[in-house]
Scaffold this motif. Structure first.
Motif, short mmCIF file in Angstrom:
data_model
loop_
_atom_site.label_atom_id
_atom_site.label_comp_id
_atom_site.label_asym_id
_atom_site.label_seq_id
_atom_site.Cartn_x
_atom_site.Cartn_y
_atom_site.Cartn_z
N ASP A 158 0.83 -1.30 0.03
CA ASP A 158 -0.08 -0.17 0.03
C ASP A 158 0.91 1.25 -0.21
O ASP A 158 1.97 1.39 0.61
CB ASP A 158 -0.96 -0.15 1.39
CG ASP A 158 -2.05 -0.87 1.20
OD1 ASP A 158 -2.27 -1.53 0.28
OD2 ASP A 158 -2.62 -1.12 2.11
N ALA A 159 0.52 2.19 -0.64
CA ALA A 159 1.10 3.64 -0.83
C ALA A 159 0.11 4.50 0.44
O ALA A 159 -1.00 4.07 0.60
CB ALA A 159 1.02 4.22 -1.96
N PRO A 160 0.94 5.71 0.80
CA PRO A 160 0.20 6.63 1.74
C PRO A 160 -0.93 7.02 1.15
O PRO A 160 -2.05 7.32 1.82
CB PRO A 160 1.12 7.52 2.09
CG PRO A 160 2.77 6.74 2.20
CD PRO A 160 2.39 5.90 0.86
N LEU A 161 -0.99 6.96 -0.10
CA LEU A 161 -2.24 7.57 -0.83
C LEU A 161 -3.52 6.86 -0.87
O LEU A 161 -4.59 7.32 -0.98
CB LEU A 161 -1.95 7.74 -2.35
CG LEU A 161 -2.83 8.28 -3.47
CD1 LEU A 161 -3.45 9.54 -2.93
CD2 LEU A 161 -2.54 8.43 -4.76
N HIS A 162 -3.40 5.62 -0.31
CA HIS A 162 -4.21 4.50 -0.21
C HIS A 162 -5.29 4.92 0.96
O HIS A 162 -6.52 4.90 0.96
CB HIS A 162 -3.79 3.17 -0.20
CG HIS A 162 -4.95 2.11 0.10
ND1 HIS A 162 -6.02 1.90 -0.70
CD2 HIS A 162 -4.82 1.03 1.07
CE1 HIS A 162 -6.54 0.93 -0.26
NE2 HIS A 162 -6.23 0.44 0.82
N TYR A 163 -4.73 5.36 2.04
CA TYR A 163 -5.37 5.69 3.04
C TYR A 163 -5.25 7.34 3.55
O TYR A 163 -5.47 7.86 4.67
CB TYR A 163 -4.99 4.86 4.27
CG TYR A 163 -3.58 4.34 4.30
CD1 TYR A 163 -2.55 5.48 5.20
CD2 TYR A 163 -2.99 3.54 3.62
CE1 TYR A 163 -1.17 5.45 5.05
CE2 TYR A 163 -1.54 3.07 3.65
CZ TYR A 163 -0.80 4.17 4.35
OH TYR A 163 0.49 3.81 4.49
N ASP A 164 -4.56 7.94 3.02
CA ASP A 164 -4.42 9.23 2.94
C ASP A 164 -4.46 10.35 1.60
O ASP A 164 -3.90 10.01 0.72
CB ASP A 164 -3.15 9.78 3.54
CG ASP A 164 -2.81 11.20 4.07
OD1 ASP A 164 -3.41 12.05 3.85
OD2 ASP A 164 -1.51 11.50 4.59
N ALA A 165 -5.58 11.10 1.79
CA ALA A 165 -5.70 11.64 0.33
C ALA A 165 -4.59 12.67 0.06
O ALA A 165 -4.47 13.03 -1.28
CB ALA A 165 -6.94 12.93 0.62
N GLY A 166 -3.87 12.95 1.06
CA GLY A 166 -2.72 13.81 0.34
C GLY A 166 -1.44 13.06 0.34
O GLY A 166 -0.22 13.54 0.36
N GLY A 167 -1.46 11.72 0.62
CA GLY A 167 -0.19 11.00 0.60
C GLY A 167 0.42 10.57 -0.72
O GLY A 167 -0.07 10.85 -1.71
N ASP A 168 1.57 10.01 -0.24
CA ASP A 168 2.73 9.76 -1.46
C ASP A 168 1.97 8.49 -2.20
O ASP A 168 1.46 7.59 -1.69
CB ASP A 168 4.04 9.57 -0.93
CG ASP A 168 4.59 10.65 -0.44
OD1 ASP A 168 4.30 11.80 -0.76
OD2 ASP A 168 5.66 10.54 0.33
N THR A 169 2.24 8.71 -3.52
CA THR A 169 2.02 7.45 -4.41
C THR A 169 2.98 6.52 -4.14
O THR A 169 4.06 6.49 -3.62
CB THR A 169 1.99 7.77 -5.76
OG1 THR A 169 3.42 8.31 -6.36
CG2 THR A 169 1.13 9.03 -5.97
N ILE A 170 2.69 5.29 -4.63
CA ILE A 170 3.69 4.14 -4.38
C ILE A 170 4.88 4.23 -5.13
O ILE A 170 6.01 3.69 -4.76
CB ILE A 170 3.06 2.83 -4.62
CG1 ILE A 170 3.84 1.47 -4.04
CG2 ILE A 170 2.67 2.29 -6.23
CD1 ILE A 170 4.02 1.53 -2.59
N GLY A 171 4.84 5.03 -6.06
CA GLY A 171 6.19 5.20 -7.02
C GLY A 171 7.27 6.31 -6.47
O GLY A 171 8.32 6.14 -6.87
N THR A 172 6.76 6.84 -5.38
CA THR A 172 7.60 7.69 -4.89
C THR A 172 8.07 7.45 -3.35
O THR A 172 8.99 8.34 -2.88
CB THR A 172 6.94 9.19 -4.79
OG1 THR A 172 5.67 9.00 -3.70
CG2 THR A 172 6.42 9.75 -6.12
N VAL A 173 7.51 6.41 -2.86
CA VAL A 173 8.03 6.24 -1.42
C VAL A 173 9.36 5.57 -1.54
O VAL A 173 9.91 4.86 -2.52
CB VAL A 173 7.26 5.26 -0.92
CG1 VAL A 173 5.75 5.85 -0.64
CG2 VAL A 173 7.11 3.87 -1.44
#
Length: 217
Positions: A60-75
């Motif tokens: 999971d990327a932070p974007l999955h559970y946080d509208a402003g979270g990082d995408t998986i390609g940037t973690v």
């Protein structure tokens, strides 16, 4: 002749991905069609696939559970590669409580994978899956854990609308792996390799998750 060291043992902890592989109800299943086929005038087979990035073993990327979270390609990839511990909490019930894993927490590496199934149901959706208690993730974070994994489809109960454990992950900056297959993996320490794809706008990524033994020279 030079002495050849045996190759380290590898455990593939990824479920098979194919049409019919289980997904969260309402999520996009895996589908494949052939865009090109070997034949007169065509030297290759080329397929087109459609899938949720949460099919099979995934990060999971932070974007999955946080509208402003990082995408998986940037973690950072650091949490997805390195020493980890597999802990058994088989038949623990709805939530992995601290008491289910405290027997295996001495000198804990920064990655923890918990097995809850006797046999992970790779061919069906399990609405009664085991999940992490939020307090368990809090305490693992306190011990320096960077990544938690589980052999179910979610670190939260399937019917949760608040995703309390995902929110702990968000607040504490941890990473998560879900849908692992740990049926044949003994408790103990391993090297985890489970790198997500560099999907620059996605909320998750499939991974080919493996464990490699540490006790080799």
């Amino acid at each position: 002749m030079p002495h050849q060291h045996p190759s380290p043992r590898i455990w593939d902890i990824s479920p098979p991905v194919h049409e019919g592989a289980p997904v969260f109800p309402g999520d996009t299943p895996y589908r494949q069609r052939w865009a090109a086929a070997i034949g007169p005038g065509c030297p290759v087979n080329v397929s087109e696939i459609t899938l949720s990035p949460h099919v099979g073993a995934h990060a999971d990327a932070p974007l999955h559970y946080d509208a402003g979270g990082d995408t998986i390609g940037t973690v950072s990839l650091v949490p997805f590669l390195g020493p980890c511990r597999v802990i058994h909490a088989i038949d623990c019930g709805p939530l992995i409580e601290w008491r289910h894993i405290e027997h295996a927490l001495a000198e804990l590496p920064p990655r923890v994978l918990v097995r809850t199934y006797r046999a992970m149901p790779v061919d069906r959706w399990d609405g009664q899956l085991s999940a992490y208690a939020p307090a368990t993730i809090e305490r693992l974070a306190d011990l320096g854990v960077q990544l938690v994994g589980i052999d179910t489809a979610s670190i939260d109960p399937a019917d949760s609308k608040t995703l309390d454990s995902h929110q702990v992950i968000r607040r504490r900056g941890l990473r998560v792996l879900e849908n692992l297959v740990l049926d044949d993996v003994a408790e103990g320490d391993y090297e985890l390799i489970a790198l997500p794809l560099k999907l620059t706008t996605a909320d998750a990524s499939p991974v080919r998750a493996i464990l490699r033994e540490l006790s080799f020279q």
